[in-house]
Design an enzyme around this catalytic site. Structure first.
Site, PDB file in Angstrom:
ATOM      1  N   THR A  40      32.636 -51.315 -39.200  1.00 10.91           N
ATOM      2  CA  THR A  40      32.559 -50.505 -38.435  1.00 10.91           C
ATOM      3  C   THR A  40      32.348 -51.192 -36.459  1.00 10.91           C
ATOM      4  OG1 THR A  40      30.402 -49.534 -37.718  1.00 10.91           O
ATOM      5  CG2 THR A  40      32.737 -48.805 -39.474  1.00 10.91           C
ATOM      6  N   ASP A  88      24.265 -66.272 -36.091  1.00  7.65           N
ATOM      7  CA  ASP A  88      23.728 -64.400 -35.648  1.00  7.65           C
ATOM      8  C   ASP A  88      22.942 -65.211 -35.204  1.00  7.65           C
ATOM      9  OD1 ASP A  88      23.984 -61.627 -38.456  1.00  7.65           O
ATOM     10  OD2 ASP A  88      22.207 -62.822 -36.805  1.00  7.65           O
TER      11      ASP A  88
END
Ligand code: PRP
Ligand code: URA
Length: 212
Positions: free
Chosen positions: A111, A203
């Site tokens: 999400t 990341d």
């Protein structure tokens, strides 16, 4: 240093040189962490440029003078976990007396919404300058939520420091918190389909801590 409304991009040569090494996928975890700490101090230098000063009377070995000193309560650095801690170290190198808030958030990979798992902040946020830190401003969902939580606790004089930002993140953050200036080393090209900054550096948490 380049400016656009509410956003400072620190284009100092040392910052840009160190950032390039951090972006390189072959840079080691140890070097990545050290460089993040070094750049953090330089970004903090810009983020604290407008701190208020007062004066104090002191004696040098030669004379008595009235000299500038920071006014008000101690600064608060608010680290958005995990990766914020990489910037935090360098910020504390520059301002060792700062107080520290921790906001535990991770980004749900599907999400892209932040999930909070921890929050701890010093008392009296309403009378302190609060600098929220996270290396990456991607969708800005995490930074928006973190600043919202700090405001809920009373913070009203905030800044946000990050290493890299996506244009989408800058726009979203400024729309949600127009009163919070942003300091960054770069506004990159765009976000990819997974919400990663391109060209970015990957990341940040994984690169700092050697996880996947
Ligand atoms: C990363 C990064 C930010 C967030 C940015 O954290 O450190 O907190 O993603 O993305 P956003 O702007 O789209 O919200 P992550 O969720 O990977 O957690 P970590 O720091 O624990 O690795
Ligand atoms: N979080 C990261 O660590 N990197 C990105 O590019 C986006 C979010």
């Amino acid at each position: 240093m380049t400016e656009r409304e509410g956003v400072t991009v620190v284009d100092h040569p040392l910052v840009q040189h160190k950032l390039t090494i951090m972006r390189d996928k072959n840079t080691s975890t140890a070097s990545f962490r050290r460089l993040l700490r070094e750049i953090a101090a330089l970004l903090t230098y810009e983020a604290t440029r407008d701190l208020e000063l007062t004066t104090t009377r002191i004696e040098t070995p030669l004379a008595e003078i009235v000299a500038p000193t920071l006014s008000g309560k101690k600064l608060v650095f608010a680290s958005i976990l995990r990766a914020g801690n990489g910037l935090l170290e360098g910020m504390l190198d520059l301002v060792p007396a700062a107080r520290v808030a921790h906001i535990g958030l991770y980004r749900d990979p599907k999400t892209l919404q932040p999930v909070e798992y921890y929050f701890k902040a010093p008392e009296g946020l309403h009378e302190r300058v609060v600098i929220a830190v996270d290396p990456m401003l991607a969708t800005a969902n995490s930074a928006i939520a973190a600043v919202h939580r700090l405001k809920e606790r009373g913070a009203n004089d905030l800044r946000f420091v990050c290493l890299l930002a996506a244009p989408e993140g800058v726009d979203a953050f400024r729309a949600a918190h127009p009163d919070v200036p942003v300091v960054t080393a770069s506004i990159d090209s765009h976000l990819d389909d997974h919400g990663y900054i391109v060209p970015g550096l990957g990341d940040a948490g994984d690169r700092m801590y050697g996880t996947k």
